[in-house]
Design a protein around this motif. Sequence first.
Motif, short mmCIF file in Angstrom:
data_model
loop_
_atom_site.label_atom_id
_atom_site.label_comp_id
_atom_site.label_asym_id
_atom_site.label_seq_id
_atom_site.Cartn_x
_atom_site.Cartn_y
_atom_site.Cartn_z
N ASN A 1 0.83 -1.21 0.00
CA ASN A 1 0.00 0.00 0.00
C ASN A 1 0.86 1.25 0.00
OD1 ASN A 1 -2.37 -1.48 0.01
ND2 ASN A 1 -2.61 -1.42 2.23
N ALA A 2 1.95 1.22 0.75
CA ALA A 2 2.86 2.37 0.79
C ALA A 2 3.50 2.58 -0.59
CB ALA A 2 3.94 2.16 1.86
N PHE A 3 3.83 1.49 -1.27
CA PHE A 3 4.41 1.61 -2.61
C PHE A 3 3.41 2.23 -3.58
CE2 PHE A 3 4.86 -0.17 -6.89
CZ PHE A 3 6.14 0.27 -7.21
N ILE A 4 2.15 1.80 -3.53
CA ILE A 4 1.13 2.36 -4.42
C ILE A 4 0.98 3.86 -4.19
CG2 ILE A 4 -1.33 2.33 -5.01
CD1 ILE A 4 -1.30 -0.68 -4.22
N ALA A 5 0.98 4.27 -2.92
CA ALA A 5 0.85 5.70 -2.60
C ALA A 5 2.08 6.49 -3.04
CB ALA A 5 0.63 5.86 -1.10
N ARG B 1 2.65 5.39 -10.57
CA ARG B 1 2.97 4.95 -11.93
C ARG B 1 3.61 3.57 -11.91
NH1 ARG B 1 3.12 6.02 -17.01
NH2 ARG B 1 2.14 8.05 -16.73
N GLY B 2 4.51 3.35 -10.97
CA GLY B 2 5.12 2.03 -10.86
C GLY B 2 4.07 0.97 -10.56
N ALA B 3 3.11 1.31 -9.71
CA ALA B 3 2.02 0.38 -9.38
C ALA B 3 1.16 0.12 -10.62
CB ALA B 3 1.18 0.93 -8.24
N ALA B 4 0.90 1.18 -11.39
CA ALA B 4 0.09 1.04 -12.61
C ALA B 4 0.79 0.12 -13.61
CB ALA B 4 -0.17 2.40 -13.23
N ASP C 1 -11.96 8.01 -5.34
CA ASP C 1 -12.78 6.92 -4.81
C ASP C 1 -12.02 5.59 -4.74
OD1 ASP C 1 -15.02 8.48 -4.42
OD2 ASP C 1 -15.79 8.13 -6.44
N THR C 2 -10.83 5.53 -5.36
CA THR C 2 -10.03 4.31 -5.33
C THR C 2 -8.99 4.43 -4.23
OG1 THR C 2 -10.37 3.90 -7.68
CG2 THR C 2 -8.49 2.82 -6.65
N ARG C 3 -9.08 3.54 -3.23
CA ARG C 3 -8.21 3.62 -2.06
C ARG C 3 -7.76 2.22 -1.67
NH1 ARG C 3 -12.22 7.53 1.59
NH2 ARG C 3 -12.65 9.06 -0.05
N PHE C 4 -6.56 2.16 -1.05
CA PHE C 4 -6.00 0.90 -0.59
C PHE C 4 -5.60 1.05 0.86
CE2 PHE C 4 -5.19 1.45 -5.12
CZ PHE C 4 -5.82 0.32 -5.63
N SER C 5 -6.19 0.23 1.71
CA SER C 5 -5.95 0.34 3.15
C SER C 5 -6.29 -0.97 3.84
CB SER C 5 -6.79 1.48 3.75
OG SER C 5 -6.69 1.50 5.16
N THR C 6 -5.54 -1.28 4.89
CA THR C 6 -5.85 -2.47 5.69
C THR C 6 -7.00 -2.20 6.66
OG1 THR C 6 -4.13 -1.83 7.27
CG2 THR C 6 -3.51 -3.42 5.57
N MET D 1 -7.07 5.68 -13.20
CA MET D 1 -7.97 5.03 -12.24
C MET D 1 -7.44 5.16 -10.81
SD MET D 1 -8.66 1.62 -14.53
CE MET D 1 -8.83 1.82 -16.31
N LEU D 2 -6.13 5.04 -10.66
CA LEU D 2 -5.53 5.14 -9.33
C LEU D 2 -5.64 6.55 -8.77
CD1 LEU D 2 -2.30 2.95 -9.66
CD2 LEU D 2 -4.58 2.30 -8.87
N ARG D 3 -5.72 7.53 -9.65
CA ARG D 3 -5.84 8.93 -9.20
C ARG D 3 -7.28 9.31 -8.89
NH1 ARG D 3 -1.37 11.33 -13.53
NH2 ARG D 3 0.44 11.05 -12.15
#
Length: 337
Positions: free
Chosen positions: A258-262, A266-269, A293-298, A288-290
């Motif tokens: 999740n930290a990497f995506i944040a 672009r690397g995550a994409a 409404d798209t979020r990644f969290s535990t 889409m990542l921007r």
Amino acid sequence: MGASRWTAAVVAALALAAPARGARAEATRIRVSKGYGVLYLPLMVMESQKLLEKHARAAGLGEVEVTWPTFDGGNIINDAMLSGALDVAAIGAPGFITLWAKAKGLPKLEVSGIAGLSATSLYLNTRNPRVKSLRDFGPGDKIALPGIKTSLSAVVLQMAVAQEFGIAEYARLDPLTVGLPHPEAFAALTSGKTDVNSHFGSPPFSYLELESPGVHRVMSSVDFLGNITMDVVYCTRRFHDENPRTIAAFLAALDEANAFIARDPRGAAEIYARASKVKVSPDEVLRMLRDPDTRFSTTPTGVMRYATFMHQAGTIKVKAASWKELFFPEVHHLPGS
């Protein structure tokens, strides 16, 4: 899951769980399911960067083999878990809650959530020009979603219908739904060559469909429910209790993903574009990542809204007292809801 399928799955799971085991080393082979959509991006990052293997070594577990089978649809995923084909599953929150309620009180089958995974907005798209709202769907329409009645898309649609027509009418559109994995639903909708003229799906499919001539959006799940956790990861209580350091390593790996995506969207994409079975460019995924409404969290956010609705609708017989009853203690310190 029908009664006969549930019984068969229970028998298979009990057979696998039957041999008593004493103290032993933790698992050296872990099977973690993922799906097709952007909701599963943290797991794709974990797979690409071998983060679970990394944190397993750091926890003193040595070399752990991790495999990543792909499944779509809550019933299919739950069947795989019960049959012993999975150790950790990523699934829509309603599918997890369905199994949690059915297995509660059965010690060898009980499941709980490890963590939240992701949130986004599901789009109900159609190529029927007459459909502008939920009230416009009629007998001639076919709405594709993975897993009739129990998948994430199916339950979210029921929740939206309940808000629109009242709780007594929550199943009003169920007769129009057909079960198709998201990639097949996308192909059916955009081809215009089948009787499937609508799809309730997640990114990237929901975005890509709107680029197809004649397809428009009817509604967004966020319009009805706000931004709540869509997918979670879960496992059996047995696996959790026998593999505490593995669970800790999994959570550490998920946090790192999740930290990497944040930090590097672009690397995550690029990872998603390579890892997914969807023809989509990194630039399209980045858009889409921007989306806010798209979020990644535990942190499991709003999961009790599913549980409350499903209990009111009668699709589950047991309702958790709070979100913490649904999840293992490792995430109880988070501000879940």
